[in-house]
Motif scaffolding. Structure first.
Motif, short mmCIF file in Angstrom:
data_model
loop_
_atom_site.label_atom_id
_atom_site.label_comp_id
_atom_site.label_asym_id
_atom_site.label_seq_id
_atom_site.Cartn_x
_atom_site.Cartn_y
_atom_site.Cartn_z
N UNK A 120 0.81 -1.22 0.00
CA UNK A 120 0.00 0.00 0.00
C UNK A 120 0.84 1.26 0.00
N UNK A 121 1.99 1.24 0.71
CA UNK A 121 2.81 2.44 0.79
C UNK A 121 3.42 2.80 -0.56
N UNK A 122 3.73 1.76 -1.39
CA UNK A 122 4.26 2.05 -2.71
C UNK A 122 3.14 2.43 -3.68
N UNK A 123 1.99 1.79 -3.56
CA UNK A 123 0.86 2.13 -4.43
C UNK A 123 0.46 3.58 -4.26
N UNK A 124 0.49 4.06 -3.02
CA UNK A 124 0.08 5.44 -2.74
C UNK A 124 1.03 6.43 -3.37
N UNK A 125 2.31 6.08 -3.47
CA UNK A 125 3.28 7.02 -4.05
C UNK A 125 3.15 7.12 -5.57
N UNK A 126 2.70 6.02 -6.20
CA UNK A 126 2.56 6.03 -7.66
C UNK A 126 1.25 6.68 -8.08
N UNK A 127 0.17 6.40 -7.32
CA UNK A 127 -1.12 6.97 -7.63
C UNK A 127 -1.95 6.07 -8.50
N UNK A 136 -2.02 -1.77 -7.90
CA UNK A 136 -1.55 -2.66 -6.86
C UNK A 136 -0.07 -2.97 -7.13
N UNK A 137 0.74 -2.87 -6.09
CA UNK A 137 2.17 -3.13 -6.20
C UNK A 137 2.48 -4.41 -5.43
N UNK A 138 3.16 -5.34 -6.09
CA UNK A 138 3.51 -6.62 -5.49
C UNK A 138 5.02 -6.73 -5.30
#
Length: 299
Positions: A120-127, A136-138
């Motif tokens: 979630x922390x990476x998904x939020x940075x990408x938008x 979604x980032x895996x």
């Protein structure tokens, strides 16, 4: 003879034509038009098979003589023709419905799993990659990206992709996946998978399914190039290509050489697609009906 010609046409459109079309290089220049041609070939093959099933009993009665064209023989011929043609259509419809149900169930489970595994922390940075899709980032050491279509679409990228791609390349990747979702390319894929499964094993071929899949990827590449740049799309494909992956290598070569966008070729392909569907009707079906209806006393 109409039934024979239609049966031969169905076999040709299910075998030699897809084989030749899959080997051709020009579809990469006009992927949208090439997909329409593939759809026309598939539709014409199904229509020819159905037409052959409808015409065969009537032509057999006509060959046996005038006394066989009325009463019980005619009713039996109509029943046999309707049954065979109905079974062809029913098989295709059942395969398509079952495939759609299974695919949507699998996608729902897939989306739930992605939501659980999301960084979630990476998904939020990408938008967000698009108006409706959710990113979604895996975790993963291999850079790749894909989308999960449906009512709640997802675009998935790995940590390795975020670390490897430059910002402009990442935008190209997200635009590529969003293009798949916006154009509902998954429905086109499903139709060819259904045709592959519905065709008899003896004439079944993966060529149409695989070729259309690659053309859809090229079509999404073009959409991404329009939203970003050729350089960004090429850089993203370079990051994703692996040894032995001929499809990504072909897409990369296409982007590098800019072999796409030929209006005259596209126009010719669209006209060919229309001819594939229309010409058999005009040349075979209409003459058959002109002879069959008077023989049955309907004209």
């Amino acid at each position: 003879m109409a039934s024979v010609w239609l049966a031969v046409l169905a076999l040709v459109l299910a075998g030699p034509v897809p084989s030749a079309l899959a080997r051709a290089r020009w579809p990469a220049r006009v992927p949208r038009a090439a997909i329409v041609l593939w759809q026309a070939v598939a539709l014409a093959a199904v229509l020819a098979a159905v037409g052959s099933a409808l015409a065969a009993p009537e032509e057999l009665l006509r060959a046996l003589g005038p006394q066989q064209r009325t009463g019980t023989p005619l009713l039996v011929a109509v029943a046999v023709a309707a049954t065979i043609a109905g079974l062809i259509v029913l098989r295709l419809a059942v395969v398509l419905v079952l495939l759609g149900v299974r695919t949507r169930r699998r996608r729902a489970r897939h989306r739930d799993m992605l939501d659980l595994l999301d960084r979630a922390e990476r998904s939020a940075t990408v938008g967000s990659p698009g108006a409706r899709a959710v990113l979604r980032v895996l975790d993963g050491a291999v850079p790749f990206a894909y989308c999960v279509p449906g009512r709640a679409p997802r675009v998935v990228v790995t940590e390795a992709a975020l670390d490897t791609l430059a910002p402009e390349e990442l935008r190209a990747v997200l635009a590529h996946e969003q293009a798949h979702l916006d154009a509902r390319h998954d429905l086109v894929r499903e139709s060819f998978v259904a045709l592959h499964q519905a065709f008899p094993v003896l004439v079944r071929s993966r060529q149409a399914r695989d070729a259309v899949g690659l053309l859809l990827e090229m079509l999404a590449d073009d959409a991404a190039r329009a939203r970003s740049s050729d350089t960004a799309m090429a850089g993203a494909l370079e990051a994703f290509v692996v040894t032995g992956d001929t499809e990504v290598a072909a897409r990369l070569e296409r982007v590098r050489t800019l072999r796409c966008g030929d209006r005259r070729l596209a126009t010719g392909v669209y006209l060919t697609a229309a001819a594939v569907v229309v010409v058999p009707t005009v040349a075979v079906v209409i003459p058959w009906l002109s002879a069959a209806l008077p023989a049955a006393g309907l004209q």
